[in-house]
Design a protein around this motif. Structure first.
Motif, PDB file in Angstrom:
ATOM      1  N   UNK A  96      58.620  85.300 -20.909  1.00 16.21           N
ATOM      2  CA  UNK A  96      59.429  83.901 -21.704  1.00 16.21           C
ATOM      3  C   UNK A  96      59.662  84.338 -23.379  1.00 16.21           C
ATOM      4  N   UNK A  97      60.466  83.351 -24.206  1.00 11.81           N
ATOM      5  CA  UNK A  97      60.334  83.660 -25.055  1.00 11.81           C
ATOM      6  C   UNK A  97      59.195  82.494 -25.668  1.00 11.81           C
ATOM      7  N   UNK A  98      58.835  81.698 -25.280  1.00 10.67           N
ATOM      8  CA  UNK A  98      57.572  81.158 -25.048  1.00 10.67           C
ATOM      9  C   UNK A  98      56.596  80.820 -25.042  1.00 10.67           C
ATOM     10  N   UNK A  99      55.137  80.704 -25.546  1.00 14.48           N
ATOM     11  CA  UNK A  99      54.032  81.021 -24.655  1.00 14.48           C
ATOM     12  C   UNK A  99      53.954  79.406 -26.098  1.00 14.48           C
ATOM     13  N   UNK A 100      52.811  78.561 -24.707  1.00 17.87           N
ATOM     14  CA  UNK A 100      51.824  77.496 -25.230  1.00 17.87           C
ATOM     15  C   UNK A 100      50.363  78.427 -24.651  1.00 17.87           C
ATOM     16  N   UNK A 101      49.702  78.605 -26.250  1.00 17.90           N
ATOM     17  CA  UNK A 101      48.792  78.855 -26.511  1.00 17.90           C
ATOM     18  C   UNK A 101      47.315  78.087 -26.809  1.00 17.90           C
ATOM     19  N   UNK A 102      46.138  78.390 -26.045  1.00 13.94           N
ATOM     20  CA  UNK A 102      44.931  77.187 -26.027  1.00 13.94           C
ATOM     21  C   UNK A 102      43.725  78.171 -25.617  1.00 13.94           C
ATOM     22  N   UNK A 103      42.412  77.761 -26.587  1.00 10.80           N
ATOM     23  CA  UNK A 103      41.359  78.672 -26.480  1.00 10.80           C
ATOM     24  C   UNK A 103      40.690  78.026 -25.265  1.00 10.80           C
ATOM     25  N   UNK A 104      39.602  79.130 -24.990  1.00 11.37           N
ATOM     26  CA  UNK A 104      39.387  78.290 -23.517  1.00 11.37           C
ATOM     27  C   UNK A 104      38.101  77.698 -23.547  1.00 11.37           C
ATOM     28  N   UNK A 105      37.880  77.046 -24.705  1.00  8.60           N
ATOM     29  CA  UNK A 105      36.666  76.292 -24.970  1.00  8.60           C
ATOM     30  C   UNK A 105      37.147  74.604 -24.764  1.00  8.60           C
ATOM     31  N   UNK A 106      38.258  74.330 -24.237  1.00 10.19           N
ATOM     32  CA  UNK A 106      39.267  73.024 -24.606  1.00 10.19           C
ATOM     33  C   UNK A 106      39.072  72.773 -23.030  1.00 10.19           C
ATOM     34  N   UNK A 107      38.101  72.164 -22.455  1.00  8.19           N
ATOM     35  CA  UNK A 107      37.877  71.491 -21.593  1.00  8.19           C
ATOM     36  C   UNK A 107      38.517  70.198 -20.935  1.00  8.19           C
TER      37      UNK A 107
END
Length: 222
Positions: A96-107
């Motif tokens: 896709x043209x866009x990504x929602x990025x999140x760290x793995x330590x945000x539970x």
């Protein structure tokens, strides 16, 4: 892993990207697999993401450790750049043209907040929370239009994520907006040290007790 709410359609034109390539140097071991109530942190994040996005990928330099999750994985295209390198790799890997990025330590990331941010992406290259003047770049949307300025930073050996924001269109999600959805800002609780994990466990315990009290109160009223 099974998806949750089947009644609400999944977002198809944004990909969920989980950044799991960190060295966890402050924690002392790979915190992705530290368990809270029997559930590893990485799986808590995946639960939130897979019920929002049709496509979810993981950026990691140790793919064998995450293979059991059965999600597509990509190793950093350029090693040793930290989170900027993960964002660069993620954007290069998107269908896709866009990504929602999140760290793995945000539970405790809020699905409602994710959807709100996705809904504010139009005409912007980045959507990022801003709390008390501080940005949260590892809980943000990035478009592939960010690739050229990111590559310029990499070529200049400048790896601070914020450094290219003035070259693109940014939608800042302000604290007032966030608190309407996540009043306690729980989304931004991340775990870098063992003592923070203990605080998280205690917060979960208190939340369970609060819910029990509310349930008992409703039963007493009846």
């Amino acid at each position: 892993m099974k998806r949750g709410n089947k009644d609400e359609p999944l977002i198809k034109d944004v990909t969920g990207v989980i950044l799991a390539g960190g060295k966890s140097s402050r924690y002392g071991k790979n915190k992705s697999f530290v368990k809270v109530n029997g559930v590893p942190l990485i799986e808590r994040v995946i639960r939130a993401m897979k019920d929002v996005f049709q496509d979810v990928i993981i950026i990691t330099n140790t793919p064998n450790e995450y293979a059991y999750l059965t999600f597509p994985m990509f190793e950093d295209l350029i090693k040793g750049l930290g989170p900027l390198g993960g964002i660069y790799t993620g954007l290069k890997s998107l269908q896709t043209r866009t990504g929602f990025f999140v760290a793995c330590d945000m539970p405790t990331i809020s699905q409602k907040l994710i959807k709100y941010m996705v809904g504010n992406r139009y005409d912007h290259d980045i959507v990022v929370p801003r709390i008390a003047g501080r940005l949260e770049p590892l809980c943000a949307l990035y478009g592939q239009s960010c690739l050229p300025p990111i590559k310029r930073l990499i070529d200049a050996r400048q790896y601070q994520i914020f450094s290219f924001f003035d070259e693109v269109s940014v939608r800042y999600i302000e604290e007032e907006e966030i608190r309407r959805i996540d009043s306690g800002l729980r989304t931004f609780f991340n775990i870098n040290r063992p003592e923070e994990l203990n605080r998280f466990r205690e917060a979960l315990r208190q939340e369970r007790e609060r819910r029990k009290g509310e349930k008992k109160g409703r039963e007493d009223v009846r």
